[in-house]
Write an enzyme that holds these catalytic residues in place. Structure first.
Site, PDB file in Angstrom:
ATOM      1  N   ARG A  83      17.049  24.611  33.153  1.00  0.00           N
ATOM      2  CA  ARG A  83      15.802  24.704  32.388  1.00  0.00           C
ATOM      3  C   ARG A  83      14.661  24.429  33.363  1.00  0.00           C
ATOM      4  NH1 ARG A  83      13.030  20.697  28.816  1.00  0.00           N
ATOM      5  NH2 ARG A  83      11.837  21.819  27.228  1.00  0.00           N
ATOM      6  N   ASN A 160       7.213  23.273  25.398  1.00  0.00           N
ATOM      7  CA  ASN A 160       7.883  21.978  25.374  1.00  0.00           C
ATOM      8  C   ASN A 160       7.243  21.042  24.358  1.00  0.00           C
ATOM      9  OD1 ASN A 160       9.767  19.969  26.752  1.00  0.00           O
ATOM     10  ND2 ASN A 160       7.797  18.928  26.980  1.00  0.00           N
ATOM     11  N   GLU A 161       8.057  20.454  23.496  1.00  0.00           N
ATOM     12  CA  GLU A 161       7.617  19.417  22.543  1.00  0.00           C
ATOM     13  C   GLU A 161       6.223  19.723  21.989  1.00  0.00           C
ATOM     14  OE1 GLU A 161       8.036  15.744  24.681  1.00  0.00           O
ATOM     15  OE2 GLU A 161      10.150  16.100  25.103  1.00  0.00           O
ATOM     16  N   HIS A 227      15.193  17.270  21.201  1.00  0.00           N
ATOM     17  CA  HIS A 227      15.250  16.387  22.366  1.00  0.00           C
ATOM     18  C   HIS A 227      15.728  15.018  21.903  1.00  0.00           C
ATOM     19  CE1 HIS A 227      12.153  18.951  24.809  1.00  0.00           C
ATOM     20  NE2 HIS A 227      13.181  19.649  24.353  1.00  0.00           N
ATOM     21  N   TYR A 229      16.280  11.326  22.479  1.00  0.00           N
ATOM     22  CA  TYR A 229      15.979  10.081  23.177  1.00  0.00           C
ATOM     23  C   TYR A 229      16.235   8.922  22.226  1.00  0.00           C
ATOM     24  CZ  TYR A 229      14.107  13.065  26.827  1.00  0.00           C
ATOM     25  OH  TYR A 229      13.975  14.012  27.810  1.00  0.00           O
ATOM     26  N   GLU A 256      16.661  18.433  25.519  1.00  0.00           N
ATOM     27  CA  GLU A 256      16.579  17.373  26.525  1.00  0.00           C
ATOM     28  C   GLU A 256      17.335  16.169  25.986  1.00  0.00           C
ATOM     29  OE1 GLU A 256      12.648  16.184  27.552  1.00  0.00           O
ATOM     30  OE2 GLU A 256      11.955  18.224  27.967  1.00  0.00           O
ATOM     31  N   TRP A 285      18.179  15.901  31.295  1.00  0.00           N
ATOM     32  CA  TRP A 285      16.895  15.651  31.964  1.00  0.00           C
ATOM     33  C   TRP A 285      17.080  14.582  32.991  1.00  0.00           C
ATOM     34  CZ3 TRP A 285      12.467  18.244  31.719  1.00  0.00           C
ATOM     35  CH2 TRP A 285      11.388  17.717  32.436  1.00  0.00           C
TER      36      TRP A 285
END
Length: 436
Positions: A83, A160-161, A227, A229, A256, A285
């Protein structure tokens, strides 16, 4: 709930994403499928085979001089995809058409699927200088010449985001509008769309509205990216989120993820195990160059593949890791037929060897491997550089024989002493060949 990821200028602070391809309901044919596409909820490559992303992100826009070596190292460690972080010019230096073309070429040279993402949209609505999804589309239209025609090799991650924790309810319409504009402009690529809430979708906005967004794509070729996290700090949360897409036959990705983060301790083991169980992709990531307090997310220390961090060892070489689960995209798989014609006499022989390319990609540079059945010695060779180590023989291209187009062939010859015999097996760049 403030679950945002912080990005600092010049540093990409995200984690890896996995492309989740899901079994699903078949849709009516939407016209020709020139490259990656979604079939029945699963991501499929241009050869019609399922493809599961196993790769990492690389912050090209801040470290362009590192990209060539980074992609080679990422491939060597077993990844099938990368990516690549690009900038629209809104927040960082724009990656223009020539630069994006070069990135795509390097991905292809390393037999990596290229997931290109526009990073300037990160945290829109909460990050003051962030670009909107509409501005991201403007960028993709500007660099269209770099990606059109590359649908077999490139997935376009629109932004992205694209929403932070403010104004995220606009995500559904903004995403539908972005997809519609790209389709109207002739983008036939698989489009990857990131979740709001700094990619983590704690509000379930993407999860709840994914069917509407998917149905609005006239090509039915959109993949959803979450993503993972701190919001995903238990196996139950990881499994519940991803399984909800699988159950509805919607393609999803973990765009991610990391092993740690300032907003909590994500369960990376669960992300990788669940992705493997559900046959979904992931992208970790990130390769190297993190800053702003998240240097611990580097997979390689100072871009050195020989100095993987603990996180890098886990992602590449641990359980459910890249090296053990990655499978190369079908368009890069090599296929070959080898004809070995022997002209023997007392005390020696000549061998004329023809390599036919039956794979999915033109070859530029090759190595053919085989073994002599006995103690034959090579005297000379033509149209290839031929060497011997024990019984193992390697023939490598010369500059004038390096190109083998699809359905094309090249020939070389050698003279050797000893009894003439046809080798039992051949391999081209490590891929077994059929002998005829």
């Amino acid at each position: 709930m403030n679950k945002k990821l912080v990005t600092s200028a010049g540093v990409l602070i995200a984690a890896s994403a996995s492309l989740v391809t899901l079994p699903g309901t078949a849709h009516a044919a939407q016209g020709p499928k020139p490259g990656f596409h979604v079939e029945g909820g699963r991501l499929v490559d241009a050869t019609g085979k399922d493809f599961v992303l196993r790769g990492v992100s690389h912050a090209h826009t801040w470290y362009p001089s590192k990209t060539a070596q980074a992609l080679a190292d990422i491939k060597e460690l077993g990844a099938n995809s990368v990516r690549v972080v690009l900038s629209t010019g809104t927040r960082w230096t724009k990656n223009d058409v020539a630069d994006v073309k070069n990135v795509v070429a390097q991905c292809k040279a390393n037999r990596l699927v290229c997931v290109l993402e526009a990073h300037d949209t990160t945290g829109y609505g909460e990050q003051g200088d962030a670009a909107s999804l509409s501005e991201a589309v403007d960028y993709w239209l500007e660099v269209a010449d770099a990606v059109k025609g590359q649908e077999k090799y490139v997935i376009v991650n629109i932004g992205n985001e694209p929403h932070g924790n403010a104004g995220y309810t606009a995500w559904t319409q903004d995403t539908k509008d972005a997809v519609a504009r790209l389709r109207a402009a002739g983008f036939d690529h698989t489009l990857m769309v990131d979740a709001p809430n700094w990619g983590q979708d704690w509000s379930n906005t993407m999860k709840d509205n994914a069917p509407e967004v998917f149905a609005a794509d006239p090509d039915r070729n959109t993949v959803f990216s979450v993503h993972m996290y701190g919001v995903y700090d238990t196996a139950a949360e990881v499994e519940a989120y991803l399984s909800s897409f699988v159950a509805r036959e919607l393609p999803v990705v973990v765009g991610e993820f990391g092993f740690d983060h300032g907003d909590g301790d994500p369960d990376e083991d669960a992300v990788m195990a669940t992705a493997q169980d559900l046959d979904l992709g992931y992208l970790g990531w990130s390769w190297s160059g993190n800053g702003g307090g998240v240097e611990y997310l580097d997979l390689a220390t100072e871009f050195d593949a020989g100095r993987l961090t603990t996180w890098g060892e886990r992602l590449f070489n641990g359980p459910d890791g890249i090296s053990s689960t990655s499978r190369e995209a079908g368009v890069y798989r090599r296929g070959c037929l080898v004809k070995y014609r022997l002209d023997a006499w007392n005390g020696g022989f000549n061998a004329d060897v023809t390599i036919h390319n039956t794979g999915e990609q033109d070859l530029k540079g090759w190595k053919l491997g085989f073994a002599f059945p006995g103690d034959q010695q090579i005297n000379s060779a033509w149209n290839a550089k031929v060497s011997r180590n024990g019984r193992q023989v390697t023939a490598a291209d010369e500059p004038w024989t390096q190109d083998i187009p699809v359905r094309g062939s090249v020939s070389f010859g050698l003279n050797a002493s000893g009894p003439g015999a046809v080798p039992s097996e051949f391999s081209l760049d490590g891929v077994p060949c059929t002998k005829y």
